[in-house]
Write a protein that holds these residues in place. Structure first.
Motif, PDB file in Angstrom:
ATOM      1  N   SER A 119     -16.315 -40.369  43.334  1.00 49.62           N
ATOM      2  CA  SER A 119     -14.881 -40.829  43.331  1.00 49.62           C
ATOM      3  C   SER A 119     -14.412 -41.535  44.167  1.00 49.62           C
ATOM      4  O   SER A 119     -14.266 -41.145  45.275  1.00 49.62           O
ATOM      5  CB  SER A 119     -14.050 -39.474  43.176  1.00 49.62           C
ATOM      6  OG  SER A 119     -12.597 -39.818  43.126  1.00 49.62           O
ATOM      7  N   GLN A 120     -14.350 -43.067  43.949  1.00 47.16           N
ATOM      8  CA  GLN A 120     -13.726 -43.928  44.809  1.00 47.16           C
ATOM      9  C   GLN A 120     -12.302 -43.580  45.226  1.00 47.16           C
ATOM     10  O   GLN A 120     -12.039 -43.469  46.676  1.00 47.16           O
ATOM     11  CB  GLN A 120     -13.762 -45.170  44.239  1.00 47.16           C
ATOM     12  CG  GLN A 120     -13.290 -46.217  45.213  1.00 47.16           C
ATOM     13  CD  GLN A 120     -13.133 -47.824  44.606  1.00 47.16           C
ATOM     14  OE1 GLN A 120     -14.102 -48.049  43.697  1.00 47.16           O
ATOM     15  NE2 GLN A 120     -12.466 -48.668  45.334  1.00 47.16           N
ATOM     16  N   PRO A 121     -11.423 -42.945  44.158  1.00 45.73           N
ATOM     17  CA  PRO A 121     -10.268 -42.639  44.956  1.00 45.73           C
ATOM     18  C   PRO A 121     -10.188 -41.504  45.961  1.00 45.73           C
ATOM     19  O   PRO A 121      -9.447 -41.430  46.775  1.00 45.73           O
ATOM     20  CB  PRO A 121      -9.383 -42.305  43.578  1.00 45.73           C
ATOM     21  CG  PRO A 121     -10.131 -43.090  42.613  1.00 45.73           C
ATOM     22  CD  PRO A 121     -11.523 -43.000  42.830  1.00 45.73           C
ATOM     23  N   ARG A 123     -12.683 -40.634  47.884  1.00 44.72           N
ATOM     24  CA  ARG A 123     -13.222 -41.233  49.242  1.00 44.72           C
ATOM     25  C   ARG A 123     -12.193 -42.057  49.884  1.00 44.72           C
ATOM     26  O   ARG A 123     -12.326 -41.722  51.049  1.00 44.72           O
ATOM     27  CB  ARG A 123     -14.394 -42.222  48.584  1.00 44.72           C
ATOM     28  CG  ARG A 123     -15.169 -42.524  49.524  1.00 44.72           C
ATOM     29  CD  ARG A 123     -16.738 -43.079  49.460  1.00 44.72           C
ATOM     30  NE  ARG A 123     -16.536 -44.368  48.464  1.00 44.72           N
ATOM     31  CZ  ARG A 123     -16.869 -44.220  47.053  1.00 44.72           C
ATOM     32  NH1 ARG A 123     -17.239 -43.175  46.547  1.00 44.72           N
ATOM     33  NH2 ARG A 123     -16.588 -45.081  46.278  1.00 44.72           N
ATOM     34  N   GLU A 124     -11.351 -42.892  49.294  1.00 51.22           N
ATOM     35  CA  GLU A 124     -10.406 -43.614  49.915  1.00 51.22           C
ATOM     36  C   GLU A 124      -9.412 -42.780  50.399  1.00 51.22           C
ATOM     37  O   GLU A 124      -8.936 -42.996  51.565  1.00 51.22           O
ATOM     38  CB  GLU A 124      -9.854 -44.500  48.913  1.00 51.22           C
ATOM     39  CG  GLU A 124     -10.601 -45.576  48.532  1.00 51.22           C
ATOM     40  CD  GLU A 124      -9.833 -46.649  47.423  1.00 51.22           C
ATOM     41  OE1 GLU A 124      -8.996 -46.049  47.060  1.00 51.22           O
ATOM     42  OE2 GLU A 124     -10.389 -47.652  47.203  1.00 51.22           O
ATOM     43  N   PHE A 125      -9.025 -41.645  49.880  1.00 52.09           N
ATOM     44  CA  PHE A 125      -7.917 -40.583  50.164  1.00 52.09           C
ATOM     45  C   PHE A 125      -8.505 -40.101  51.570  1.00 52.09           C
ATOM     46  O   PHE A 125      -7.971 -40.009  52.684  1.00 52.09           O
ATOM     47  CB  PHE A 125      -7.630 -39.624  49.447  1.00 52.09           C
ATOM     48  CG  PHE A 125      -7.110 -38.175  49.952  1.00 52.09           C
ATOM     49  CD1 PHE A 125      -5.819 -38.422  50.271  1.00 52.09           C
ATOM     50  CD2 PHE A 125      -7.806 -37.319  49.877  1.00 52.09           C
ATOM     51  CE1 PHE A 125      -4.744 -37.295  50.782  1.00 52.09           C
ATOM     52  CE2 PHE A 125      -7.049 -35.960  50.600  1.00 52.09           C
ATOM     53  CZ  PHE A 125      -5.801 -35.947  50.863  1.00 52.09           C
ATOM     54  N   PHE A 127     -11.014 -41.142  53.665  1.00 45.67           N
ATOM     55  CA  PHE A 127     -11.041 -41.661  54.848  1.00 45.67           C
ATOM     56  C   PHE A 127      -9.896 -42.600  55.456  1.00 45.67           C
ATOM     57  O   PHE A 127      -9.637 -42.715  56.705  1.00 45.67           O
ATOM     58  CB  PHE A 127     -11.977 -43.191  54.393  1.00 45.67           C
ATOM     59  CG  PHE A 127     -13.520 -42.656  54.408  1.00 45.67           C
ATOM     60  CD1 PHE A 127     -14.110 -42.697  55.730  1.00 45.67           C
ATOM     61  CD2 PHE A 127     -14.273 -42.590  53.163  1.00 45.67           C
ATOM     62  CE1 PHE A 127     -15.455 -42.140  55.799  1.00 45.67           C
ATOM     63  CE2 PHE A 127     -15.398 -42.320  53.229  1.00 45.67           C
ATOM     64  CZ  PHE A 127     -16.276 -42.073  54.605  1.00 45.67           C
ATOM     65  N   ASN A 128      -8.765 -42.548  54.427  1.00 43.16           N
ATOM     66  CA  ASN A 128      -7.429 -42.979  54.983  1.00 43.16           C
ATOM     67  C   ASN A 128      -6.824 -41.790  55.970  1.00 43.16           C
ATOM     68  O   ASN A 128      -6.205 -42.404  56.785  1.00 43.16           O
ATOM     69  CB  ASN A 128      -6.531 -43.357  53.764  1.00 43.16           C
ATOM     70  CG  ASN A 128      -6.835 -44.635  53.033  1.00 43.16           C
ATOM     71  OD1 ASN A 128      -7.558 -45.542  53.860  1.00 43.16           O
ATOM     72  ND2 ASN A 128      -6.498 -44.835  52.060  1.00 43.16           N
ATOM     73  N   SER A 131      -8.765 -41.788  59.175  1.00 39.22           N
ATOM     74  CA  SER A 131      -8.342 -42.930  60.004  1.00 39.22           C
ATOM     75  C   SER A 131      -7.142 -42.877  60.676  1.00 39.22           C
ATOM     76  O   SER A 131      -6.769 -42.901  61.754  1.00 39.22           O
ATOM     77  CB  SER A 131      -8.372 -44.119  59.019  1.00 39.22           C
ATOM     78  OG  SER A 131      -8.004 -45.395  59.943  1.00 39.22           O
TER      79      SER A 131
END
Length: 219
Positions: A119-121, A123-125, A127-128, A131
């Motif tokens: 799931s890209q969404p 994964r973005e959640f 890593f965001n 960070s």
């Protein structure tokens, strides 16, 4: 079924991502009373934690016994050290203690890693969030390494005081927050008291001259 994750993480719920929905619905809900250790320094990391409600203080302890608070987790947060440990298959380098009653989601490592891939969404959640908390850790390192302790203490007192300018705390607790020794903090507080900025009592500190502390904090 896990309850209430949609309210705490509405941005994830609104994505209508089947991987995320299944992951969250199958996650275990854990409840921790206040002052409970969520994870110990040196523990193996087996779950990704998402805080639904409450506050967890993450701190580390050196061999000489000195402690420092790294960051706090609140509603809607995930733990940067947990994420790091899952990615690196390593043990916790710090300790997490609940400051209030806490409700959290615990996602086992295997489905967490599968969701990262699928799931890209999600994964973005992940890593965001990673960070964001990593940036806070770097800022803390810079403060400890380069910031003057009297300035950091003044800032902490101003941030933590209540409306009546009283702060219920001990010198050791302040030292832990700032990564210093109790004796050093006590010496600074006595200096603040001699200047008429604060009044020290057992287990509490009253702020008498807020503008002077604000002047120090602004340096």
């Amino acid at each position: 079924m896990t309850q209430n994750w949609q309210q705490t993480f509405p941005h994830l719920s609104e994505l209508n991502d089947a991987v995320i929905d299944q992951l969250m619905e199958n996650a275990a809900t854990i409840n921790l009373p206040a002052s409970t250790t969520a994870f110990h320094q040196g523990d193996a990391c087996s779950h990704y934690l998402l805080i639904l409600k409450g506050s967890i203080k993450v701190m580390t302890r050196a061999e000489n016994g000195r402690e420092i608070v790294l960051y706090r987790l609140g509603d809607g947060d995930s733990c940067v050290l947990t994420t790091s440990c899952l990615f690196g298959n390593s043990r916790y380098p710090a300790e997490g203690i609940s400051e209030t009653d806490v409700t959290a989601l615990a996602i086992p490592a295997k489905p967490f890693n599968e969701a990262i891939k699928q799931s890209q969404p999600f994964r973005e959640f992940v890593f965001n969030s990673f960070s964001s908390h990593l940036g806070s850790l770097i800022a803390l390192v810079e403060e400890v390494a380069f910031g003057k302790l009297d300035i950091r203490l003044a800032k902490l007192l101003l941030q933590a005081c209540t409306e009546n300018a009283a702060l219920e705390t001990t010198h050791q607790q302040l030292a832990t927050e700032l990564g210093s020794a109790r004796e050093v903090i006590s010496r600074l507080l006595k200096d603040f008291e001699s200047r008429g900025w604060v009044k020290l009592s057992r287990g509490s500190i009253n702020i008498l001259d807020k503008p002077s502390l604000e002047n120090i904090a602004a340096l």
